[in-house]
Scaffold this motif. Structure first.
Motif, PDB file in Angstrom:
ATOM      1  N   ILE A  45       0.850  -1.192   0.000  1.00  0.00           N
ATOM      2  CA  ILE A  45       0.000   0.000   0.000  1.00  0.00           C
ATOM      3  C   ILE A  45       0.886   1.243   0.000  1.00  0.00           C
ATOM      4  O   ILE A  45       1.761   1.391   0.860  1.00  0.00           O
ATOM      5  N   GLN A 105     -10.337  -1.421   3.035  1.00  0.00           N
ATOM      6  CA  GLN A 105      -8.881  -1.554   2.961  1.00  0.00           C
ATOM      7  C   GLN A 105      -8.472  -3.029   2.965  1.00  0.00           C
ATOM      8  O   GLN A 105      -7.595  -3.454   2.211  1.00  0.00           O
ATOM      9  N   ARG A 121      -9.293  -4.631  -0.332  1.00  0.00           N
ATOM     10  CA  ARG A 121      -8.306  -4.160  -1.310  1.00  0.00           C
ATOM     11  C   ARG A 121      -7.046  -5.024  -1.269  1.00  0.00           C
ATOM     12  O   ARG A 121      -6.545  -5.473  -2.303  1.00  0.00           O
ATOM     13  N   ALA A 163      -2.280   1.649   7.913  1.00  0.00           N
ATOM     14  CA  ALA A 163      -3.658   1.525   7.443  1.00  0.00           C
ATOM     15  C   ALA A 163      -4.464   0.649   8.402  1.00  0.00           C
ATOM     16  O   ALA A 163      -3.921  -0.227   9.081  1.00  0.00           O
TER      17      ALA A 163
END
Length: 239
Positions: A93, A104, A107, A134
């Motif tokens: 990321i 997230q 993803r 994150a």
């Protein structure tokens, strides 16, 4: 590239993976990116040919890899044709850190699902004293990695140290396999390895005294402590 391989040989490594970032989509067409990756493949093949002809190297193989950005929707900015030039890929990321937890996580899992992808690099995305990581559903990610035989990096850059030691401990408890990555952008960066080892190890010894227990991992938990033969077998899904 040759300088990194030379340094790996000096460090008595049996193998090394070259994992620079993917070419940017800004200013490069899909065709451009494929051509860049094909040229890199040719260069790595030439280095490996030279290694095979030598009889006094510690280094025995250079793996052609790439650290690939995970786009906000979980897709990868490298086509399958480009990915086919690689031995394996890392994903990480580098943007959209503020996505909510489930988005997230989805993803990341989408990116890790690609068969060419093997490693989730600097997985929280944190930078010490600069940026929080994150928000991710780590039990879900660990479960996915265990089931799908994906590995998680302990990034050795002293500004990252990512996976953090507490999460290394959780991964090890579950049987998730880890790798060391120096995040070296130049030859001196390969000396970062010691910082990652400090995060991962069962304990730190100073003058014979155990002063800290961090990630509680052993060499068996770290894939790239294995011999070249074992590493290649594990890349192919063997045990």
């Amino acid at each position: 590239m040759e300088d990194l391989v030379k340094k790996a040989d000096e460090l008595k490594y049996e193998y090394i993976a070259l994992t620079e970032h993917n070419p940017s989509q800004q200013g490069h067409s899909e065709k451009d990116i494929v051509e860049i990756l094909k040229k890199k493949r040719e260069k790595v093949d030439a280095i490996n040919y030279s290694i095979e002809k030598s009889t006094n190297n510690s280094i025995q193989k250079v793996f052609n890899s790439l650290e690939i950005d995970i786009k906000p929707d979980g897709s990868l900015p490298v086509s399958n044709i480009g990915l086919d030039t690689l031995d394996f890929a890392l994903v990480s990321i580098h943007s959209s850190f503020s996505l909510e937890r489930s988005e997230q996580t989805g993803r990341v899992l989408s990116a890790l699902s690609h068969p060419k992808v093997k490693i989730f690099a600097h997985p929280t995305g944190r930078k010490l004293n600069e940026r929080e990581g994150a928000e991710l559903n780590w039990p879900e990610i660990f479960e996915f990695c265990l089931k799908e035989d994906k590995w998680i990096e302990i990034n050795c850059d002293p500004m990252r140290l990512d996976l953090p030691d507490t999460m290394v401990r959780e991964a090890v408890k579950l049987g998730v396999k880890l790798t060391f990555g120096t995040d070296a952008h130049h030859v001196d960066g390969m000396n970062n390895m010691i910082f990652g080892v400090s995060v991962a190890r069962l304990n730190n010894m100073i003058f014979g005294v155990s002063v800290a227990r961090r990630g509680w991992s052993t060499a068996d938990d770290i894939i790239n402590t294995r011999s070249l033969e074992e590493f290649e077998k594990l890349l192919k899904g063997g045990e």
